[in-house]
Design a protein around this motif. Structure first.
Motif, mmCIF file in Angstrom:
data_model
loop_
_atom_site.group_PDB
_atom_site.id
_atom_site.type_symbol
_atom_site.label_atom_id
_atom_site.label_comp_id
_atom_site.label_asym_id
_atom_site.label_seq_id
_atom_site.Cartn_x
_atom_site.Cartn_y
_atom_site.Cartn_z
ATOM 1 N N TYR A 28 0.818 -1.219 0.000
ATOM 2 C CA TYR A 28 0.000 0.000 0.000
ATOM 3 C C TYR A 28 0.848 1.263 0.000
ATOM 4 O O TYR A 28 0.317 2.373 -0.012
ATOM 5 C CB TYR A 28 -0.970 0.014 1.196
ATOM 6 C CG TYR A 28 -0.358 -0.409 2.517
ATOM 7 C CD1 TYR A 28 0.581 0.379 3.146
ATOM 8 C CD2 TYR A 28 -0.723 -1.617 3.121
ATOM 9 C CE1 TYR A 28 1.154 -0.004 4.343
ATOM 10 C CE2 TYR A 28 -0.147 -2.013 4.321
ATOM 11 C CZ TYR A 28 0.789 -1.197 4.923
ATOM 12 O OH TYR A 28 1.363 -1.590 6.107
ATOM 13 N N THR A 67 9.870 10.142 10.258
ATOM 14 C CA THR A 67 9.220 9.113 9.484
ATOM 15 C C THR A 67 10.019 8.887 8.215
ATOM 16 O O THR A 67 11.168 9.291 8.103
ATOM 17 C CB THR A 67 7.738 9.496 9.246
ATOM 18 O OG1 THR A 67 7.113 8.460 8.497
ATOM 19 C CG2 THR A 67 7.553 10.816 8.510
ATOM 20 N N GLY A 68 9.407 8.228 7.233
ATOM 21 C CA GLY A 68 10.128 7.969 5.988
ATOM 22 C C GLY A 68 9.164 7.400 4.963
ATOM 23 O O GLY A 68 7.963 7.661 5.046
ATOM 24 N N GLY A 69 9.624 6.566 4.157
ATOM 25 C CA GLY A 69 10.575 5.487 4.254
ATOM 26 C C GLY A 69 10.665 4.964 5.697
ATOM 27 O O GLY A 69 9.856 5.280 6.537
ATOM 28 N N GLU A 70 11.660 4.157 5.922
ATOM 29 C CA GLU A 70 11.828 3.625 7.277
ATOM 30 C C GLU A 70 12.922 4.426 7.992
ATOM 31 O O GLU A 70 14.098 4.332 7.626
ATOM 32 C CB GLU A 70 12.170 2.117 7.198
ATOM 33 C CG GLU A 70 12.581 1.500 8.505
ATOM 34 C CD GLU A 70 11.652 1.846 9.678
ATOM 35 O OE1 GLU A 70 10.429 1.866 9.497
ATOM 36 O OE2 GLU A 70 12.173 2.107 10.782
ATOM 37 N N THR A 96 7.602 7.200 13.707
ATOM 38 C CA THR A 96 6.788 6.103 13.188
ATOM 39 C C THR A 96 7.744 5.134 12.496
ATOM 40 O O THR A 96 8.535 5.550 11.649
ATOM 41 C CB THR A 96 5.754 6.626 12.163
ATOM 42 O OG1 THR A 96 4.938 7.591 12.817
ATOM 43 C CG2 THR A 96 4.863 5.513 11.659
ATOM 44 N N THR A 97 7.643 3.861 12.856
ATOM 45 C CA THR A 97 8.621 2.876 12.357
ATOM 46 C C THR A 97 7.973 1.516 12.155
ATOM 47 O O THR A 97 6.974 1.203 12.805
ATOM 48 C CB THR A 97 9.792 2.725 13.366
ATOM 49 O OG1 THR A 97 10.653 1.671 12.927
ATOM 50 C CG2 THR A 97 9.312 2.409 14.775
ATOM 51 N N SER A 120 4.196 0.249 13.100
ATOM 52 C CA SER A 120 3.219 -0.155 12.087
ATOM 53 C C SER A 120 3.218 -1.666 11.968
ATOM 54 O O SER A 120 4.262 -2.264 11.708
ATOM 55 C CB SER A 120 3.586 0.464 10.732
ATOM 56 O OG SER A 120 3.721 1.855 10.895
ATOM 57 N N VAL A 161 -3.000 -0.675 8.852
ATOM 58 C CA VAL A 161 -3.694 -0.076 7.707
ATOM 59 C C VAL A 161 -4.916 -0.931 7.384
ATOM 60 O O VAL A 161 -4.806 -2.155 7.223
ATOM 61 C CB VAL A 161 -2.762 0.038 6.474
ATOM 62 C CG1 VAL A 161 -3.513 0.684 5.302
ATOM 63 C CG2 VAL A 161 -1.524 0.856 6.808
ATOM 64 N N GLU A 189 -7.416 4.085 7.906
ATOM 65 C CA GLU A 189 -8.042 3.706 6.639
ATOM 66 C C GLU A 189 -7.037 3.805 5.483
ATOM 67 O O GLU A 189 -6.253 4.769 5.405
ATOM 68 C CB GLU A 189 -9.253 4.608 6.367
ATOM 69 C CG GLU A 189 -10.412 4.277 7.303
ATOM 70 C CD GLU A 189 -11.648 5.158 7.108
ATOM 71 O OE1 GLU A 189 -12.686 4.833 7.684
ATOM 72 O OE2 GLU A 189 -11.553 6.176 6.386
ATOM 73 N N MET A 191 -5.376 4.679 2.275
ATOM 74 C CA MET A 191 -5.490 5.922 1.491
ATOM 75 C C MET A 191 -4.837 5.750 0.117
ATOM 76 O O MET A 191 -3.947 4.915 -0.043
ATOM 77 C CB MET A 191 -4.795 7.067 2.243
ATOM 78 C CG MET A 191 -5.451 7.414 3.551
ATOM 79 S SD MET A 191 -4.616 8.777 4.377
ATOM 80 C CE MET A 191 -3.231 7.973 5.142
ATOM 81 N N MET A 324 3.499 7.142 -0.762
ATOM 82 C CA MET A 324 3.652 7.398 0.674
ATOM 83 C C MET A 324 5.128 7.390 1.108
ATOM 84 O O MET A 324 5.570 8.268 1.837
ATOM 85 C CB MET A 324 2.861 6.343 1.441
ATOM 86 C CG MET A 324 2.778 6.566 2.909
ATOM 87 S SD MET A 324 1.856 8.047 3.338
ATOM 88 C CE MET A 324 0.678 7.398 4.495
HETATM 89 N N1 SAM Z 1 8.269 2.959 7.617
HETATM 90 C C1 SAM Z 1 7.602 3.517 8.717
HETATM 91 C C2 SAM Z 1 6.381 2.715 9.062
HETATM 92 O O1 SAM Z 1 5.897 1.944 8.244
HETATM 93 O O2 SAM Z 1 5.901 2.893 10.190
HETATM 94 C C3 SAM Z 1 7.253 4.979 8.551
HETATM 95 C C4 SAM Z 1 6.765 5.432 7.222
HETATM 96 S S1 SAM Z 1 5.182 4.783 6.737
HETATM 97 C C5 SAM Z 1 4.986 5.527 5.172
HETATM 98 C C6 SAM Z 1 4.101 5.678 7.842
HETATM 99 C C7 SAM Z 1 2.735 5.080 8.053
HETATM 100 O O3 SAM Z 1 1.989 5.205 6.868
HETATM 101 C C8 SAM Z 1 2.723 3.616 8.431
HETATM 102 O O4 SAM Z 1 1.946 3.448 9.605
HETATM 103 C C9 SAM Z 1 2.050 2.953 7.263
HETATM 104 O O5 SAM Z 1 1.339 1.819 7.643
HETATM 105 C C10 SAM Z 1 1.159 4.066 6.757
HETATM 106 N N2 SAM Z 1 0.774 3.938 5.365
HETATM 107 C C11 SAM Z 1 1.579 3.696 4.298
HETATM 108 N N3 SAM Z 1 0.861 3.674 3.156
HETATM 109 C C12 SAM Z 1 -0.424 3.893 3.497
HETATM 110 C C13 SAM Z 1 -1.645 4.002 2.772
HETATM 111 N N4 SAM Z 1 -1.680 3.868 1.444
HETATM 112 N N5 SAM Z 1 -2.781 4.261 3.461
HETATM 113 C C14 SAM Z 1 -2.756 4.407 4.818
HETATM 114 N N6 SAM Z 1 -1.642 4.340 5.557
HETATM 115 C C15 SAM Z 1 -0.491 4.075 4.912
#
Ligand code: SAM
Ligand code: SF4
Length: 329
Positions: A28, A67-70, A96-97, A120, A161, A189, A191, A324
Motif C-alpha cells: 500500500y 518518518t520515511g521510508g523507514e 513512526t517505524t 506499524s 492499515v 483507513e 489511502m 507514501m
Molecule cells: N516505515 C515507517 C512505518 O511503516 O511505520 C514509517 C513510514 S510509513 C509511510 C508511515 C505510516 O503510513 C505507516 O503506519 C504505514 O502503515 C502508513 N501507510 C503507508 N501507506 C499507506 C496508505 N496507502 N494508506 C494508509 N496508511 C499508509
C-alpha cells in the motif's frame, strides 16, 4: 509569528522524512521492484534537517515526528534525535517505524531524547505479513516492540492499515495482542498513496466497520474525549477490558479542518498536505546563501496555499504524484 493558513488553522506539528528507503515493501506504500530511491546527495543531511527544523520552530512548530521510508534505516538516527532534542521550542519528538531495526537502537534512541514511538503492524500472521510487506520480518518486529518497552517507552501505538478483504481476520487478534501487551491500537483507513495504483474506495475497510467487528466480539466501545483537538484519531475505551482502540478515518471521516501538520520530504520539499499537488523547495535554499528569513518566507508561502481539505472522493481529486514512502507518512 504563527503558521496560520487562510482557513485559520495553526500549524504546530512537523513530520520529517529522514529517508525514502525502506527494508520492506508494503504494497500500500511502495512498488515491489524498480523503485527509484533518491541518490544520497539529494537527501538532507542531519545539519540541514536540524537547521530547517529550527527555522520551522521560530514559526511555531513544537512537535516533531520522524518518518520515511523507514527512519531506522538512516544511519546514526539517534544522533539526529540528539541534535533535534536540543532545539528549545521542541516539546515532543516521536517516530513512526516498522520496528524491524528497533531492537538494536531502542535504548540509544530513548537516551537521545525520543519521546514516543508508533509501530506499524497489520497482521500477526507471518504468511500474511510476507504477503503485505513482501518480506519475512515479523519476528524482528516482535523483538522491536519488546525492546521498545524494555527501553522504557510508554504509550506505544500499533498502527494497522485497514484494507478491505485483507485484515478483517486480524482485527480481533491485534486487539487482544495490544490488550495483553499494554499497547494502544489504531486502525488507519487505506489511502490512495501507493505507487502501484491499486486503490478504490471499495478497498477501504472503514473505521465504522472495524468498530462493529470489535464490539461484536469484545463488547461495547466507549468514546474517549480528545485531549488534543488536532489529534486525527477517534479513540475508544473497551468497556469490558482495560485498553483503548483508535480509528483514523481519513477517508470516511476526514479531519482536515483540524489539521495542524506540515511535512518535509527526505529531499527537502515542504508539503502542506499528504495529498497536495504542490511542494516548496527548501533544500535549494538550505544549500544556497539563503537567510533564515528567506526560508521562513517559503514556509509561510506553503502554509498560505494549504487547501481546505484533501478532497478524496470528490470528482476533481487527483492522487499525489509521489507515493507514501516518498512523502513521509
Ligand atoms: N516505515 C515507517 C512505518 O511503516 O511505520 C514509517 C513510514 S510509513 C509511510 C508511515 C505510516 O503510513 C505507516 O503506519 C504505514 O502503515 C502508513 N501507510 C503507508 N501507506 C499507506 C496508505 N496507502 N494508506 C494508509 N496508511 C499508509
Ligand atoms: Fe516501508 Fe513504512 Fe512504507 Fe511499509 S509503510 S514500505 S515499512 S515505509
Amino acid at each position: 509569528m504563527k503558521l496560520l493558513d487562510t482557513f485559520g488553522r495553526s500549524h504546530t506539528s512537523l513530520r520529517l522524512s529522514v529517508t525514502d528507503r525502506c527494508n520492506i515493501r508494503c504494497f500500500y506504500c511502495m512498488p515491489s521492484e524498480q523503485i527509484e530511491f533518491l541518490p544520497r546527495p539529494e537527501v538532507l543531511s542531519f545539519e540541514e534537517l536540524t537547521r530547517a527544523t529550527k527555522i520551522f520552530c521560530q514559526l511555531g512548530i513544537t512537535k516533531l515526528r520522524l518518518t520515511g521510508g523507514e527512519p531506522l534505516v538512516r544511519r546514526d538516527l539517534p544522533e539526529l534525535v540528539r541534535q533535534l532534542s536540543r532545539i528549545p521550542e521542541i516539546q515532543e519528538i516521536a517516530m513512526t517505524t516498522n520496528a524491524i531495526l528497533l531492537e538494536r537502537s531502542a535504548v540509544e534512541l530513548r537516551s537521545a531524547g525520543l519521546h514516543r514511538i508508533n509501530i506499524s503492524l497489520d497482521t500477526l500472521d507471518s504468511q500474511q505479513f510476507k504477503e503485505i510487506t513482501r518480506r519475512d520480518n515479523l519476528q524482528d518486529v516482535m523483538r522491536g516492540i519488546q525492546a521498545a518497552q524494555q527501553a522504557g517507552f510508554t504509550e506505544i501505538r500499533l498502527n494497522a492499515v485497514a484494507v478491505k478483504g485483507l485484515i478483517e481476520s486480524q482485527i480481533i487478534p491485534l486487539a487482544r495482542f495490544c490488550l495483553e501487551h499494554a499497547l494502544k491500537l489504531r486502525f488507519i483507513e487505506f489511502m490512495p498513496l501507493n505507487s502501484s495504483g491499486r486503490w478504490s474506495d471499495e478497498d477501504v475497510l472503514t473505521g465504522a466497520k472495524i468498530r462493529d467487528i470489535i464490539e461484536q466480539d469484545m463488547g461495547p466501545l466507549v468514546p474517549v474525549k480528545r485531549s488534543d483537538p488536532a489529534q486525527p484519531a477517534s479513540d475508544f475505551r473497551l468497556a469490558e477490558h482495560d485498553g483503548s482502540i483508535g480509528f483514523i478515518n481519513s477517508v470516511s471521516q476526514p479531519f482536515c479542518q483540524a489539521c495542524n501538520r506540515l511535512r518535509l520530504t527526505a529531499d527537502g520539499k515542504i508539503r502542506n498536505c499528504l495529498f497536495s499537488q504542490e511542494e516548496w523547495d527548501l533544500r535549494s535554499l538550505l544549500r544556497s546563501e539563503a537567510t533564515d528569513q528567506r526560508i521562513q518566507q517559503t514556509i509561510l508561502e506553503c502554509v498560505k496555499n494549504k487547501k481546505a481539505a484533501h478532497g478524496i472522493g470528490s470528482s476533481d481529486f487527483k492522487k499525489p504524484q509521489r507515493a507514501m514512502y516518498q512523502i513521509g507518512g
